[in-house]
Design an enzyme around this catalytic site. Sequence first.
Site, mmCIF file in Angstrom:
data_model
loop_
_atom_site.group_PDB
_atom_site.id
_atom_site.type_symbol
_atom_site.label_atom_id
_atom_site.label_comp_id
_atom_site.label_asym_id
_atom_site.label_seq_id
_atom_site.Cartn_x
_atom_site.Cartn_y
_atom_site.Cartn_z
ATOM 1 N N ASN A 9 20.104 51.761 -44.993
ATOM 2 C CA ASN A 9 19.580 52.468 -43.827
ATOM 3 C C ASN A 9 18.214 52.997 -44.233
ATOM 4 O OD1 ASN A 9 18.942 54.072 -41.685
ATOM 5 N ND2 ASN A 9 20.645 55.519 -41.945
ATOM 6 N N TRP A 10 17.181 52.288 -43.791
ATOM 7 C CA TRP A 10 15.823 52.655 -44.210
ATOM 8 C C TRP A 10 15.342 53.939 -43.531
ATOM 9 C CZ3 TRP A 10 12.635 47.381 -44.144
ATOM 10 C CH2 TRP A 10 13.205 46.506 -45.074
ATOM 11 N N LYS A 11 16.069 54.361 -42.489
ATOM 12 C CA LYS A 11 15.668 55.542 -41.709
ATOM 13 C C LYS A 11 14.207 55.386 -41.257
ATOM 14 C CE LYS A 11 19.235 58.130 -44.059
ATOM 15 N NZ LYS A 11 19.770 59.401 -44.541
ATOM 16 N N HIS A 96 25.065 58.125 -36.501
ATOM 17 C CA HIS A 96 24.615 58.711 -37.766
ATOM 18 C C HIS A 96 24.483 60.223 -37.594
ATOM 19 C CE1 HIS A 96 22.283 59.654 -41.310
ATOM 20 N NE2 HIS A 96 22.663 58.490 -41.796
ATOM 21 N N GLU A 98 22.367 62.248 -38.582
ATOM 22 C CA GLU A 98 21.020 62.706 -38.210
ATOM 23 C C GLU A 98 20.803 62.561 -36.705
ATOM 24 O OE1 GLU A 98 18.962 60.257 -41.073
ATOM 25 O OE2 GLU A 98 19.846 61.464 -42.679
ATOM 26 N N GLU A 168 30.234 59.181 -44.010
ATOM 27 C CA GLU A 168 29.091 59.809 -44.664
ATOM 28 C C GLU A 168 29.214 61.328 -44.557
ATOM 29 O OE1 GLU A 168 25.555 56.872 -44.761
ATOM 30 O OE2 GLU A 168 25.414 58.014 -42.911
ATOM 31 N N GLY A 174 21.241 62.495 -48.774
ATOM 32 C CA GLY A 174 19.911 62.876 -49.229
ATOM 33 C C GLY A 174 19.890 64.107 -50.123
ATOM 34 N N SER A 214 24.070 59.741 -50.912
ATOM 35 C CA SER A 214 23.590 59.751 -52.298
ATOM 36 C C SER A 214 24.272 58.702 -53.170
ATOM 37 C CB SER A 214 23.746 61.150 -52.910
ATOM 38 O OG SER A 214 22.963 62.080 -52.204
ATOM 39 N N GLY A 235 20.989 55.100 -48.119
ATOM 40 C CA GLY A 235 19.724 55.609 -47.596
ATOM 41 C C GLY A 235 18.612 55.425 -48.621
ATOM 42 N N GLY A 236 18.285 56.500 -49.328
ATOM 43 C CA GLY A 236 17.146 56.505 -50.264
ATOM 44 C C GLY A 236 17.095 55.310 -51.199
HETATM 45 P P1 13P Z 1 21.182 58.775 -48.835
HETATM 46 O O1 13P Z 1 21.709 57.560 -49.550
HETATM 47 O O2 13P Z 1 19.697 58.921 -48.945
HETATM 48 O O3 13P Z 1 21.936 60.013 -49.234
HETATM 49 O O4 13P Z 1 21.468 58.551 -47.276
HETATM 50 C C1 13P Z 1 22.716 58.163 -46.859
HETATM 51 C C2 13P Z 1 22.655 57.823 -45.415
HETATM 52 O O5 13P Z 1 22.476 58.689 -44.578
HETATM 53 C C3 13P Z 1 22.793 56.418 -45.028
HETATM 54 O O6 13P Z 1 22.959 56.287 -43.663
#
Ligand code: 13P
Length: 251
Positions: A9-11, A96, A98, A168, A174, A214, A235-236
Amino acid sequence: MRRKIVAGNWKMNTTPAEGAELLKGVAALKSTIPADVELIVGVPFTHICCVKDAAAAAGIAVSAQNCADHESGAYTGEVSAKMIASLGAKYVILGHSERREYYGETSQTLNKKMALAYEQGLAPIYCVGEKLDEREAGKHFDVVRRQIEEVVFHLTPEQFGKMVIAYEPVWAIGTGKTATAEQAQEIHAFIRKVLAEKFGAAAADQTPILYGGSCKPGNAAEIFSKTDVDGGLIGGASLVAADFIAIAKAF
Ligand code: 13P
């Protein structure tokens, strides 16, 4: 055997040109991961066109990170499920945390998005997970059950068969603080049990349930070793091709 999936997930990161480079890096390393691991990249809308050909050539599926809750029309700034599907994306991340937290997405909104996504042949990657205070109060099972009952339970068995679930925990996203493998297994097994109540044990047993929060090359192997963890939503670490690939090798 359930599908094994590692989804990025590149966000809201990378320019389209940078995203194309990132995809190229992932594609170049894809042959090093086990053949039975599916790779998905969840890219911004603006990037779908820029990555789709290289992704298709490498056998990497493309996902959007959201879609509109209306089919078409006067909804300035929105992007429809049809637009996404017509570019060749196969998946859409929905629910998600967010989106729930910053954009006020409710189960009601998500049900509309789900329906539109399925109409267009997109497979949802549906995210569930509790916040820190909910976990500390011991309410995580209730929260996750509600997120599933209010959305997933409205699907037909055929629709459900195409869904991917991502657990999640919000406190792990994050933050560098990952759930322990035991915590992940405990709630993934619970999710599967809840899904079985509605769709039956056989269907629930086939559903990929990914862990997100994470997840890194250093902790993926332990988390993925658990019976009910079928991969990760990353994510990251999905923004660095070598890290994303290292996670995909962690099964
Ligand atoms: P991180 O891997 O950066 O914690 O993000 C997880 C995420 O929200 C994937 O959708």
